[in-house]
Design a protein around this motif. Structure first.
Motif: not given
Length: 115
Positions: A66-76
């Motif tokens: 149901r939930f998805t975690i994601s990360r944009d390292n360039a934008k911290n």
């Protein structure tokens, strides 16, 4: 020191969706893992999801699929996409970051799932 600022909480009906964001600033080079915890009234704070700098993820059983975690390292920035929300998902959601033996917390954002 790392500062974390969350956004995106609010009121949503059961079955709806919300997207939380958490922007990190300060000593961001120290961060290895970022994640989301939540705390409902009268309950202990619990891990919802976490993601490492390399993209490895971990989810609580109650939110898998149901939930998805994601990360944009360039934008911290780390995101939590929450779909098919249930009333039991109601809680204050806290952004968390860890690295080099330190842990940092955001101020929390309220998520309420109610009709």
């Amino acid at each position: 020191q790392v500062q974390l600022v969350e956004s995106g909480g609010g009121l949503v009906q059961p079955g709806g969706s919300l997207r939380l964001s958490c922007a990190a600033s300060g000593s961001i080079f120290s961060i290895y893992v970022m994640g989301w915890y939540r705390q409902a009234p009268g309950k202990q704070r619990e891990l919802v999801a976490a993601i490492t700098k390399g993209g490895d993820t971990n989810y609580a059983d109650s939110v898998k699929d149901r939930f998805t975690i994601s990360r944009d390292n360039a934008k911290n920035t780390v995101f939590l996409q929450m779909n098919s929300l249930k009333p039991e998902d109601t809680a204050v959601y806290y952004c968390n970051a860890g690295g080099r033996g330190a842990i940092w917390w955001g101020q929390g954002t309220q998520v309420t799932v109610s009709s």
